[in-house]
Design a protein around this motif. Sequence first.
Motif, short mmCIF file in Angstrom:
data_model
loop_
_atom_site.label_atom_id
_atom_site.label_comp_id
_atom_site.label_asym_id
_atom_site.label_seq_id
_atom_site.Cartn_x
_atom_site.Cartn_y
_atom_site.Cartn_z
N LYS A 755 0.83 -1.19 0.00
CA LYS A 755 0.00 0.00 0.00
C LYS A 755 0.87 1.25 0.00
N SER A 756 0.45 2.25 -0.72
CA SER A 756 1.20 3.50 -0.83
C SER A 756 1.47 4.11 0.55
N GLY A 757 2.76 4.41 0.80
CA GLY A 757 3.15 5.13 2.00
C GLY A 757 3.18 4.31 3.27
N VAL A 758 2.87 3.02 3.20
CA VAL A 758 2.86 2.16 4.39
C VAL A 758 4.21 1.47 4.53
N LEU A 759 4.85 1.64 5.68
CA LEU A 759 6.15 1.04 5.90
C LEU A 759 6.04 -0.48 6.06
N SER A 760 7.01 -1.15 5.53
CA SER A 760 7.09 -2.60 5.69
C SER A 760 7.47 -2.98 7.12
N ASP A 761 7.41 -4.26 7.43
CA ASP A 761 7.98 -4.74 8.68
C ASP A 761 9.47 -4.44 8.70
N PRO A 762 10.03 -4.14 9.87
CA PRO A 762 11.48 -3.94 9.95
C PRO A 762 12.24 -5.23 9.64
N TYR A 763 13.33 -5.11 8.92
CA TYR A 763 14.17 -6.25 8.54
C TYR A 763 15.56 -6.04 9.13
N LEU A 764 16.09 -7.06 9.79
CA LEU A 764 17.34 -6.92 10.55
C LEU A 764 18.53 -6.64 9.64
N MET A 765 19.35 -5.67 10.03
CA MET A 765 20.57 -5.36 9.30
C MET A 765 21.81 -5.38 10.20
N THR A 766 21.64 -5.25 11.51
CA THR A 766 22.76 -5.25 12.44
C THR A 766 23.65 -6.48 12.26
N GLY A 767 24.94 -6.28 12.24
CA GLY A 767 25.88 -7.38 12.36
C GLY A 767 26.18 -8.16 11.10
N TYR A 768 25.63 -7.76 9.98
CA TYR A 768 25.89 -8.47 8.73
C TYR A 768 26.94 -7.71 7.92
N ASP A 769 27.63 -8.44 7.07
CA ASP A 769 28.80 -7.90 6.38
C ASP A 769 28.42 -7.38 5.00
#
Length: 840
Positions: A755-769
Amino acid sequence: MNRILTGCYSLAGLILMAVCTGSQQVPFRPDKDSVNIAEISGERCISGVYPHLTTYAHARINGKYGFGNECGIGAIVPWQGKLYMVNYAAHEPKGSEHKLYIVDKNKNMKIYEGSVGGTPAARMIHAESNQLLIGHYLIDTEGNIRTIPIKQMPGRITAIARHLTDPQNKVYYYDMEGMLYEANVHTLETKKLYHNPLPGWHGKGGYTAQGKLVLANNGEAGENPKDWQVPVEGQKGPEKYGVLAEYDGKKFTVVERRQFTDVTTRNGIKAVPDEQAPLWTMGWDKRSIRLKVMENGRWSTYLLPKAAYNNDPSHGWFTEWPRIREIGGNEMMMDMHGMFFDFPATFSKDNSAGIRPIASHLRYIPDFCSWNGQIVLATDESSIQGNILTGQPQSNLWFGKKKDFLNWGPATGYGAIWLKDVVSSTKVSEPYLFAGFDRRMAHIINHSKSPLSFVVQIDKKGNNEWTDYKTFQLKGEEYRDFIFPENVKGEWIRLKALTDGQVSFVLHYTTERFVSGEKFAKLFTGLAEVGTADEILTAKLYSNRCNYNMSCYASVMKNGRVVDKGEFEFRKFTFDFAPGIVEPQASRALETKVHYFKQAQFDAKVVDKKLMKDLWSVDEASVILHTSEGDLRLPKGNPAFDTMKSARCVREVESERELANIHGTFYELPLIHVGKEPLFKMMRPVSSHNYYIDDYNTWNGLLALSGVRRDARTSNSVYINKEKTAGLWFGSIDDLWKLGKPVGHGGPWMNTSVKSGVLSDPYLMTGYDKKTLTLKADREVTVTLWLSVSHYLKEKVKSKEFVLKAGEEMTYVFPEGFSAHWACLSADKDCRATAQFLYE
């Protein structure tokens, strides 16, 4: 072995017998009543851990105990060729069954018969009387032990310091509740000087130097100010947790209302008369680690990144006890927030160079020292506070070399210099560590509507000489990221504001060095790979309450089906499987779903199974983590993990610290309160693997993994019974890093209706290379990448925009060194879109 009693114990009562038909020697000597263990010996060593040195909340042969929710090893001190250590209860100022232990060079351990227990973590060598003071005990050079009666000096003694006016005869004892005692080291006469003289709570550190006694509290719990010896005005407010304070023998002065732990100098526990060396103390706030140094009575502050967030809660319960100590060869090491740092013994304001990250760790380390050419780490391994999967608390030691740490966690940390802070023109920040990290990235946010300018300055040599490096000018409410070039060198950076405003300057420091899974593949030989057609020995594990053994509900698995079952106890003293389970509470281990209480739970309780739920699921896009605050998304591993829903997904493996094993990756989960839901948004990946790990547990100082190949060979790490119906792998907790660096793939969208303007679920980025993002949509659309860059900022920052053409795939490779905690995506039009991250 010396004085080893030949005997056995029955499964029914675990009563020590004088004679038995078997020839197995039990490696302990009981006391005169054959009830308590007086001595214990052993030679088995697995990954730096000697299982026979495990400490408990008691010393009874049958293992059963009456009370004690925790059993950390609070202090370890080499003294006259032996290692002395005390373990501690959670909250026992009047004593407990916990003990004083003496370990000789051959790892034989004696348990002091006159132990008074309690919650001790204090230690000091008193120069004039030549005695080791540890907890309530005073030990002379001949090994004679005297004890200050705990009824005479009740308290959870956490620090011992030299006396200001009578140092030849007296010392100070500081307790967690804030009580300050003085005691005569000759007569053992004690006197309470103050009941609770300072704001804050959970006393941790104390040291005398430069004519002052410096005290530290690391928590806050709504204290009553009636006993305070400082003005109440100004002591309350946001971020005013804990305290660092001075006492000159007459007056107390608050130095800083922040959470602080260790207080020491280069002489450490060998407190010398008239100490004039720089005094150091460690603490933290929401921004960063705070390292302070006192020289000539004046304080300076330095900031460092946090590798983990286990220590952060304001109550201070989860920081026992980060230290700065000598580790041999005139080297010192600092441990704070899950990271070891090299710490120069010369550290001062004008000579601040040399602090370097070594490695991060999972182990909960209350104390460490150098002994017989090795570094010894004490641990707080397993508590039963809010933990229904362990019957009794237990902890052990780890022995090794500094070089071993290089095969532990990556030197990666996060923090901030300013965090939504109001700054005024010409304001200069405190220095923040810049040296020692491979990759350094800043996230800069102007929270003001007006333009903002500041300059980054560098102290290149650690001599307190600063030069301008770069000026940043931001428009109102602008976000900008900046990756420092590798060739920019310096010990410290700081910020100087050129305009008024409100600003965040968040730093993510990452590394090129991850432990190679291929290098340590042999260590995990015997574990079964996920998806294998071979038979696998699985088990649900429970550390027993009624004895020292571990209950194992074993199954033989083939192609996802159970072909055989059995119940066994893996025995402490013989390291083998015995048929049958006698522990009444062991069946708790059979439940792998999760339930979190709304309130902290200090007593382990059985939960209503109707309230238990699956923590994670999988869709086409990624792993979905179901939390009370909404869904979070994690990377996928091997597709064969999709069906491993009966495996253990969350467990406490270090006291008040949980691990998750989800879809082929281990994660560390910080807690806010025992028994309550972890702080999932502060999680960090540890390692990724391709093994069928059915359960994992901390037991006897070791990490136990179930999911062993039925045809595996036995070894120092792999133990299988003769019938090959039960098997386990053993190592130490920080062996998990050796599985290999975190990797995976997934994202918030996979052909998803957006849907327009609706944020997705957060996706983990910490600790990856290495990170790559692939995007695709069914129509022309602009996709925006939003980032969470600090766990203490609610706002997400708008990072990048991607213009997609209908049906065409776009790939974006993130720059080397790019780091954030969580990523979200949004689209400017309704569409069907795919957004997938690849972490290599």
